[in-house]
Design an enzyme around this catalytic site. Structure first.
Site, mmCIF file in Angstrom:
data_model
loop_
_atom_site.group_PDB
_atom_site.id
_atom_site.type_symbol
_atom_site.label_atom_id
_atom_site.label_comp_id
_atom_site.label_asym_id
_atom_site.label_seq_id
_atom_site.Cartn_x
_atom_site.Cartn_y
_atom_site.Cartn_z
ATOM 1 N N LYS A 162 0.852 -1.186 0.000
ATOM 2 C CA LYS A 162 0.000 0.000 0.000
ATOM 3 C C LYS A 162 0.892 1.242 0.000
ATOM 4 C CE LYS A 162 -3.670 1.960 2.894
ATOM 5 N NZ LYS A 162 -4.461 1.658 4.108
ATOM 6 N N GLU A 211 -0.751 -8.243 4.227
ATOM 7 C CA GLU A 211 -1.174 -9.568 3.769
ATOM 8 C C GLU A 211 -2.023 -9.406 2.509
ATOM 9 O OE1 GLU A 211 -4.111 -13.188 5.364
ATOM 10 O OE2 GLU A 211 -3.593 -11.498 6.666
ATOM 11 N N TYR A 212 -1.835 -10.300 1.564
ATOM 12 C CA TYR A 212 -2.614 -10.257 0.326
ATOM 13 C C TYR A 212 -3.851 -11.137 0.470
ATOM 14 C CZ TYR A 212 -3.878 -11.106 -4.552
ATOM 15 O OH TYR A 212 -4.563 -11.219 -5.732
ATOM 16 N N ALA A 213 -5.017 -10.565 0.199
ATOM 17 C CA ALA A 213 -6.291 -11.294 0.265
ATOM 18 C C ALA A 213 -6.752 -11.594 -1.158
ATOM 19 C CB ALA A 213 -7.334 -10.471 1.019
ATOM 20 N N ASP A 256 -15.608 1.235 12.613
ATOM 21 C CA ASP A 256 -15.941 1.473 11.201
ATOM 22 C C ASP A 256 -16.120 0.157 10.446
ATOM 23 O OD1 ASP A 256 -16.552 3.085 9.037
ATOM 24 O OD2 ASP A 256 -14.470 3.270 8.379
ATOM 25 N N GLU A 260 -17.016 -2.453 2.843
ATOM 26 C CA GLU A 260 -15.834 -1.921 2.162
ATOM 27 C C GLU A 260 -14.545 -2.222 2.913
ATOM 28 O OE1 GLU A 260 -19.141 1.107 1.196
ATOM 29 O OE2 GLU A 260 -18.647 -0.356 2.744
ATOM 30 N N ASN A 261 -14.635 -2.449 4.209
ATOM 31 C CA ASN A 261 -13.448 -2.676 5.027
ATOM 32 C C ASN A 261 -13.200 -4.145 5.322
ATOM 33 O OD1 ASN A 261 -13.038 0.062 5.118
ATOM 34 N ND2 ASN A 261 -13.939 0.337 7.145
ATOM 35 N N ASP A 274 -9.225 -2.727 7.561
ATOM 36 C CA ASP A 274 -9.033 -1.285 7.719
ATOM 37 C C ASP A 274 -9.204 -0.901 9.178
ATOM 38 O OD1 ASP A 274 -9.168 1.503 7.689
ATOM 39 O OD2 ASP A 274 -10.014 1.537 5.682
#
Length: 402
Positions: A162, A211-213, A256, A260-261, A274
């Site tokens: 990121k 980490e890659y999801a 939150d 989206e998170n 997030d």
């Protein structure tokens, strides 16, 4: 950038992945390296983590990979969870790792102390840099930067990198929020929480090693399918309740929770991705208004004191949206949404099952103390009757990839 602002961002000390980060899983899949865009580039599509907007916009997700097979196998090490910050350093080379100190007799050992001091100094010098990674395709774009598929050159470890632009962080005044997000997420160890392995920065950018999801965002799946069935909803709520229970045990409030998170791991398991609005809550209650309006509880939009029970409210809103396809308090204007939340005004479509109605109604209580505990959520009859292990829906999740 003036020196003052540079120091403001540079408050993030350069750290690196722990032992279960980029050095464990060799991956031979090759992808061409690409150049990172400038701060004003419009390339990429969504950013993975920063909570940078209170609007219901698709701005925090990873795109799905074209292959149905996961490109990595990240094993979580929950036993490494710590209650406070702990510095991490770049993995030593094989030669250095094989050099074990010899047992010493009780008392001072000058040679051992000198060797230990030298080792610590060398460790401090081993800091990540952009040159340590091969940069692949963009996974997403957001307000403050982009996310890329990446591979650590030495170990071939696949991850998500990121990239956040310092000028944009400074302009929005969210440097402190980024520091808090990094501080919290880097010390959480749970299978349903996305790992933050480390971070580093240069003159213009901050880099988060994540980490890659592989299976992408829950929000994208929800958009594609309109709504989820009972089993999938109950399973996601179970995984999320377990993750939040862990967070609360570490005195972390997320604040939150929304589609989206949330990302999906290689087995289709849900992962909170997030922590931009999360906070440590050692003893005090919070009064800051943050997060997304559709998911905020009455006590937050009214500016009252709040605690970890805000996450229980969000869990109820999420359960409703999974089953119905939209949040329960959604309206044409913010003012109307605000009013509906304050009055807890919502209705169920006829197709929502009775058990789910009961759970959601219990979670969406105006008085926080009347909401159930996470343990009670996990023991709710509708949850226990419909939830299934993450591994059992791996095939279902992967079969729906484009």
């Amino acid at each position: 950038m003036d020196k003052c602002k540079e120091n403001c961002i540079s408050g993030l000390k350069t750290t690196v992945p722990p032992g279960d980060g980029p050095k464990r899983v060799p991956v031979t899949q090759h992808f061409p390296a690409q150049h990172l865009p400038s701060a004003n580039s419009g390339q990429a599509q969504r950013v993975l983590c920063p909570s940078n907007s209170s609007q219901r916009l698709p701005s925090h997700t990873q795109k799905l990979v074209s292959s149905h097979k996961p490109v990595q196998n990240l094993k979580q090490k929950q036993s490494q969870a710590t209650s406070g910050p702990r510095p991490v350093s770049r993995p030593l080379s094989n030669t250095q790792q094989s050099e074990q100190p010899q047992p010493a007799a009780p008392g001072n050992n000058p040679e051992k102390e000198a060797a230990s001091k030298q080792k610590n100094e060398e460790s401090k010098k081993r800091q990540w840099a952009l040159e340590d990674f091969e940069i692949g395709r963009p996974l997403g774009k957001g307000k403050f930067g982009n996310v890329y598929l990446a591979r650590e050159k030495q170990s071939k470890f696949i991850l998500a990198l990121k990239v956040l632009f310092k000028t944009q962080l400074e302009k929005a005044g969210v440097e402190h929020q980024l520091r808090r997000e990094v501080e919290i997420q880097s010390h959480l160890r749970h299978p349903n929480i996305l790992r933050l392995y480390g971070y580093f920065h240069d003159a213009t950018r901050v880099y988060l090693i994540l980490e890659y999801a592989p299976l992408g965002a829950v929000y994208r799946e929800l958009q594609k399918l309109s709504k989820f069935d009972e089993q999938r909803t109950a399973t996601y709520i179970t995984e999320l309740a377990n993750a939040l229970s862990y967070c609360h045990s570490k005195r972390v409030i997320h604040r939150d929770i929304k589609p989206e998170n949330l990302l999906l791991g290689s087995a289709g398991e849900l992962k909170i991705a997030d922590f931009g609005w999360s906070v440590h809550a050692p003893s005090s209650r919070r009064t800051t208004l943050c997060g997304t309006l559709d998911y905020l509880p009455p006590e937050m939009i009214e500016g009252r004191m709040h605690d970890e029970k805000v996450d229980l409210w969000s869990l109820g809103v999420l359960c409703y949206e999974f089953l119905v396809g939209k949040p329960p308090f959604e309206a044409n204007t913010y003012q109307e949404t605000y009013k509906r939340i304050s009055r807890v005004e919502f209705t169920f479509p006829d197709f929502v099952p009775e058990g789910a109605r009961d759970l959601i109604s219990r979670l969406l209580k105006h008085n926080p103390s009347h909401r159930p505990t996470l343990k009670e959520v996990l023991e709710h009859p509708w949850i226990t009757a419909n939830s299934k292990p993450a591994s059992s829906h791996k095939k279902e999740s992967t079969s729906k990839q484009p």
